[in-house]
Design an enzyme around this catalytic site. Structure first.
Site, PDB file in Angstrom:
ATOM      1  N   ALA A 322      -8.230   5.434 -13.167  1.00 34.21           N
ATOM      2  CA  ALA A 322      -9.263   5.114 -13.110  1.00 34.21           C
ATOM      3  C   ALA A 322     -10.375   5.486 -11.999  1.00 34.21           C
ATOM      4  CB  ALA A 322      -9.362   3.497 -13.112  1.00 34.21           C
ATOM      5  N   HIS A 446      -1.305  -2.384  16.283  1.00 35.59           N
ATOM      6  CA  HIS A 446       0.282  -2.825  16.305  1.00 35.59           C
ATOM      7  C   HIS A 446       0.235  -4.301  16.142  1.00 35.59           C
ATOM      8  CE1 HIS A 446       4.394  -2.927  17.312  1.00 35.59           C
ATOM      9  NE2 HIS A 446       3.857  -3.932  17.943  1.00 35.59           N
TER      10      HIS A 446
END
Length: 468
Positions: A322, A446
């Site tokens: 797509a 993080h």
């Protein structure tokens, strides 16, 4: 507006309203063109209605049910968890309706005319659009063909109530007790995974030596392992021979390990590929050149052999994705508007929403070597990532393919949770010509799965922190 004998005259006529067609139409309108879109079926095409979107909704529902039943190891115990499949299908349809309604709103906002009907070329600048009641001729300066593809129907496995395509699999009114899937490509594997998570006993019959033959063997093995853990039976190097059908189910005959076997199931899902929807457009009459596979030949600007007619998506060479169709749609609209634009597929990702997810962009290691590059393959495991550990989903890895001479990233493969999202940064890195050093020097938040990209780049530089 009537021009001569024509009911309508437009700058750009787009045939098909899927992710290629509707994106092309919107970009063309943004660039000042008067645009009309013709759609044979439903606005949004296969992707929004019976493909990408509803299948991912079903996959998501399956994941939630499976997680609810199998989280004892982290202290989450749920009893009497069940599936109300009518409600699942109702929710899935609501997702589809929101998106197709959104496309209609975008057409209205960009002053794009939308016509329901079947298009047939009368000449190089006219198309006849017919519905059940009448036919109207449209004259265009330029045309973009974006008619997509349909599931391949095998002579021995004609589609019925019990022998179904991917479209039928997404519209089932029940979770099958047993299902057989012919074809272990990405569509077959995704739907097999969804229904096995919802409680079906699934058998996959694949003719190649591995499922997901379009992905590296090591990546496919991870998916195979997870499927088998979820009680999916997988037969590779096997051949489906035929099917007997009754009102209650099917008996599939297959050659497995050199011996003929019979497998009983409620439904047989056939996912052996898709064919381009080019047969009923009258392309031969106007001289559009085709390949021997029934695809439309185009140049790097998506232009066909007829200079004012363009083609995009599943009906041209390349993977049936797509996002590829959307990308090509933008290129076609920009070329028509006189902009310098052309297609470049190096940074186009491919994703399988299996369990775990698989994603690849650019070259694989084997492809890079075949193309003559001297490359380094650098791998980092999900198991060494804090976010993957906290998600309790540590199977998988990332592999970066870099040129030895300068560290330029030319390919990447990801197998693991949320690989479909992780691959985006790697596609951007390839498109912008980043090196392993560029990626390693980019500070990543993080704890995130995105850190795997930074860590894999550090492996490429020979200075990994979190693995030996």
């Amino acid at each position: 507006m009537v021009v001569g004998d024509f009911a309508n005259e437009v700058d750009t006529l787009v045939i098909g309203s899927g992710p290629g067609g509707y994106v092309a139409a919107i970009r063309a309108a943004q660039l000042g063109q008067k645009v009309t879109v013709v759609e044979k079926a439903t606005i949004g095409g296969v992707c929004l209605n019976v493909g990408c979107i509803p299948s991912k909704a079903l996959i998501s529902a399956g994941h939630k049910f499976h997680t609810a039943k199998h989280s004892d190891d982290i202290g989450i115990v749920a009893e009497n968890v069940s599936v109300n499949f009518d409600k699942v299908q109702e929710w899935k349809s609501s997702v589809v309706n929101k998106l197709t309604g959104g496309v209609q709103g975008l057409f209205k906002g960009n002053k794009i005319d939308y016509v329901q009907g079947e298009a047939y070329f009368s000449s190089e600048d006219t198309v006849k659009v017919a519905d059940e009641n009448s036919a109207t001729t449209y004259k265009f300066k330029n045309c973009i063909i974006a008619t997509g593809s349909s599931p391949i129907e095998l002579p021995a496995f004609k589609f019925t109530d019990r022998v179904i395509s991917s479209t039928g699999a997404l519209a089932l009114k029940e979770v099958p007790k047993k299902m057989v899937v012919i074809g272990g490509g990405y569509i077959g594997v995704e739907l097999a995974g969804a229904y096995s998570n919802l409680g079906s006993e699934v058998t996959i019959i694949e003719g190649a030596k591995q499922i997901l033959p379009g992905f590296e063997k090591q990546m496919a093995k991870l998916v195979e392992k997870r499927l088998k853990k979820n009680n999916v039976t997988i037969h590779t190097d096997a051949k489906a021979l035929g099917v007997d059908e009754s009102a209650e189910g099917v008996t599939v005959k297959a050659e497995i390990g050199g011996e003929e076997q019979a497998i009983e199931a409620d439904y047989l899902l056939v996912t052996v590929g898709r064919k381009a929807n080019t047969d009923e457009l009258g392309l031969e009459a106007i001289g559009i050149e085709m390949t021997d596979r029934g695809l439309i030949k185009i140049d790097k600007q998506t232009r066909t052999s007829v200079k004012n007619i363009y083609a995009i998506g599943d009906i041209v060479e390349g993977p049936a994705l797509a996002h590829k169709a959307s990308y090509e749609g933008k290129v076609a609209a920009e070329v028509i508007a006189g902009e310098k634009s052309e297609i470049d597929y190096l940074g186009i990702p491919a994703v399988c929403f299996s369990d775990p997810e698989l994603a690849t962009v650019g070259y694989t290691e084997a492809e890079a070597k075949e193309a003559g590059y001297d490359v380094k393959a650098s791998k980092f495991p999900y198991a060494a990532n804090g976010r993957a550990l906290s998600l309790n989903d540590t199977e998988g890895f990332m592999k970066l393919i870099t040129r030895k001479e300068d560290g330029l990233l030319i390919g990447a493969q990801v197998a693991g949770v949320n690989a479909s999202d992780v691959i985006a940064e790697l596609g951007l890195a390839i498109e912008t010509g980043m090196t392993a050093e560029d990626i390693a020097l980019t500070i990543h938040a993080h704890p995130t799965l995105g850190e795997i990209t930074m860590e894999a780049a550090e492996v490429a530089l020979g200075s990994p922190i979190h693995i030996m």
